[in-house]
Design a protein around this motif. Structure first.
Motif, PDB file in Angstrom:
ATOM      1  N   TRP A  36       0.867  -1.186   0.000  1.00  0.00           N
ATOM      2  CA  TRP A  36       0.000   0.000   0.000  1.00  0.00           C
ATOM      3  C   TRP A  36       0.903   1.235   0.000  1.00  0.00           C
ATOM      4  O   TRP A  36       1.885   1.305   0.750  1.00  0.00           O
ATOM      5  CB  TRP A  36      -0.895   0.033   1.243  1.00  0.00           C
ATOM      6  N   PHE A  37       0.525   2.194  -0.812  1.00  0.00           N
ATOM      7  CA  PHE A  37       1.241   3.445  -0.939  1.00  0.00           C
ATOM      8  C   PHE A  37       0.226   4.574  -0.821  1.00  0.00           C
ATOM      9  O   PHE A  37      -0.975   4.361  -0.978  1.00  0.00           O
ATOM     10  CB  PHE A  37       1.936   3.519  -2.301  1.00  0.00           C
ATOM     11  N   ARG A  38       0.728   5.774  -0.588  1.00  0.00           N
ATOM     12  CA  ARG A  38      -0.177   6.930  -0.574  1.00  0.00           C
ATOM     13  C   ARG A  38       0.535   8.149  -1.121  1.00  0.00           C
ATOM     14  O   ARG A  38       1.754   8.259  -1.048  1.00  0.00           O
ATOM     15  CB  ARG A  38      -0.704   7.194   0.837  1.00  0.00           C
ATOM     16  N   GLN A  39      -0.287   9.047  -1.655  1.00  0.00           N
ATOM     17  CA  GLN A  39       0.239  10.295  -2.175  1.00  0.00           C
ATOM     18  C   GLN A  39      -0.664  11.430  -1.735  1.00  0.00           C
ATOM     19  O   GLN A  39      -1.836  11.490  -2.115  1.00  0.00           O
ATOM     20  CB  GLN A  39       0.362  10.265  -3.700  1.00  0.00           C
ATOM     21  N   ALA A  40      -0.088  12.318  -0.944  1.00  0.00           N
ATOM     22  CA  ALA A  40      -0.811  13.496  -0.485  1.00  0.00           C
ATOM     23  C   ALA A  40      -0.601  14.618  -1.491  1.00  0.00           C
ATOM     24  O   ALA A  40       0.396  14.617  -2.233  1.00  0.00           O
ATOM     25  CB  ALA A  40      -0.316  13.909   0.891  1.00  0.00           C
ATOM     26  N   PRO A  41      -1.503  15.593  -1.533  1.00  0.00           N
ATOM     27  CA  PRO A  41      -1.361  16.709  -2.480  1.00  0.00           C
ATOM     28  C   PRO A  41      -0.011  17.403  -2.316  1.00  0.00           C
ATOM     29  O   PRO A  41       0.394  17.739  -1.200  1.00  0.00           O
ATOM     30  CB  PRO A  41      -2.506  17.647  -2.093  1.00  0.00           C
ATOM     31  N   GLY A  42       0.677  17.559  -3.434  1.00  0.00           N
ATOM     32  CA  GLY A  42       1.951  18.256  -3.414  1.00  0.00           C
ATOM     33  C   GLY A  42       3.118  17.468  -2.879  1.00  0.00           C
ATOM     34  O   GLY A  42       4.216  18.012  -2.713  1.00  0.00           O
ATOM     35  N   LYS A  43       2.899  16.198  -2.589  1.00  0.00           N
ATOM     36  CA  LYS A  43       3.969  15.366  -2.034  1.00  0.00           C
ATOM     37  C   LYS A  43       4.227  14.157  -2.924  1.00  0.00           C
ATOM     38  O   LYS A  43       3.388  13.765  -3.723  1.00  0.00           O
ATOM     39  CB  LYS A  43       3.614  14.915  -0.612  1.00  0.00           C
ATOM     40  N   GLU A  44       5.386  13.562  -2.747  1.00  0.00           N
ATOM     41  CA  GLU A  44       5.708  12.352  -3.477  1.00  0.00           C
ATOM     42  C   GLU A  44       4.957  11.165  -2.869  1.00  0.00           C
ATOM     43  O   GLU A  44       4.599  11.156  -1.693  1.00  0.00           O
ATOM     44  CB  GLU A  44       7.213  12.096  -3.422  1.00  0.00           C
ATOM     45  N   ARG A  45       4.744  10.175  -3.711  1.00  0.00           N
ATOM     46  CA  ARG A  45       4.115   8.956  -3.221  1.00  0.00           C
ATOM     47  C   ARG A  45       5.065   8.256  -2.257  1.00  0.00           C
ATOM     48  O   ARG A  45       6.287   8.226  -2.481  1.00  0.00           O
ATOM     49  CB  ARG A  45       3.764   8.049  -4.390  1.00  0.00           C
ATOM     50  N   GLU A  46       4.506   7.698  -1.189  1.00  0.00           N
ATOM     51  CA  GLU A  46       5.325   7.020  -0.186  1.00  0.00           C
ATOM     52  C   GLU A  46       4.743   5.657   0.141  1.00  0.00           C
ATOM     53  O   GLU A  46       3.534   5.436   0.053  1.00  0.00           O
ATOM     54  CB  GLU A  46       5.398   7.867   1.095  1.00  0.00           C
ATOM     55  N   GLY A  47       5.612   4.758   0.537  1.00  0.00           N
ATOM     56  CA  GLY A  47       5.162   3.441   0.949  1.00  0.00           C
ATOM     57  C   GLY A  47       4.546   3.485   2.330  1.00  0.00           C
ATOM     58  O   GLY A  47       5.041   4.193   3.214  1.00  0.00           O
ATOM     59  N   VAL A  48       3.472   2.760   2.524  1.00  0.00           N
ATOM     60  CA  VAL A  48       2.756   2.728   3.793  1.00  0.00           C
ATOM     61  C   VAL A  48       2.928   1.371   4.473  1.00  0.00           C
ATOM     62  O   VAL A  48       3.252   1.293   5.654  1.00  0.00           O
ATOM     63  CB  VAL A  48       1.262   3.011   3.576  1.00  0.00           C
ATOM     64  N   SER A  49       2.703   0.316   3.708  1.00  0.00           N
ATOM     65  CA  SER A  49       2.741  -1.017   4.301  1.00  0.00           C
ATOM     66  C   SER A  49       2.900  -2.054   3.204  1.00  0.00           C
ATOM     67  O   SER A  49       2.623  -1.781   2.031  1.00  0.00           O
ATOM     68  CB  SER A  49       1.442  -1.274   5.081  1.00  0.00           C
ATOM     69  N   CYS A  50       3.351  -3.238   3.591  1.00  0.00           N
ATOM     70  CA  CYS A  50       3.503  -4.324   2.632  1.00  0.00           C
ATOM     71  C   CYS A  50       3.307  -5.646   3.356  1.00  0.00           C
ATOM     72  O   CYS A  50       3.663  -5.769   4.543  1.00  0.00           O
ATOM     73  CB  CYS A  50       4.880  -4.274   1.971  1.00  0.00           C
TER      74      CYS A  50
END
Length: 122
Positions: A36-50
């Motif tokens: 699972w990844f997430r991308q907030a407005p104006g930010k790079e996508r980041e890993g959340v969990s695997c």
């Protein structure tokens, strides 16, 4: 067609919970690690969990450790992300993707879903 589809996003108040689902079609999730990844407005996508395919090992970003839980139901060909104690900074589009092994590198993941919006706000 190989595809992952995320669902379960929405608007929730701080401190609330949501459960995201990542459903696979066209292939069997059993053999893949799912991230699972997430991308907030104006930010790079980041890993959340695997979660790994072999022994179900789980990995979490420090920012969500203790609040989020990843799990898989191979019979339903679905991976879940239970998100508790949500904070405004968890607001983002959440994506799932598949890989052979859990990895710190997005390039190792494929079959990205279209994403589901999570908004944490009062």
């Amino acid at each position: 067609q190989v595809q992952l589809v995320e669902s379960g996003g929405g608007l929730v108040q701080p401190g609330g919970s949501l459960r995201l689902s990542c459903a696979a079609s066209g292939f069997t999730l059993d053999y893949y690690a799912i991230g699972w990844f997430r991308q907030a407005p104006g930010k790079e996508r980041e890993g959340v969990s695997c979660i790994s395919s072999s022994d179900g090992s789980t990995y979490y970003a420090d920012s969500v450790k203790g609040r989020f839980t990843i799990s898989r139901d191979n019979a339903k060909n679905t991976v879940y992300l239970q998100m508790n104690s949500l904070k405004p900074e968890d607001t983002a589009v959440y994506y799932c993707a598949a890989a052979y092994l859990c990895s710190d590198y997005e390039v190792d993941f494929g079959s990205w879903g279209q994403g589901t919006q999570v908004t944490v706000s009062s």
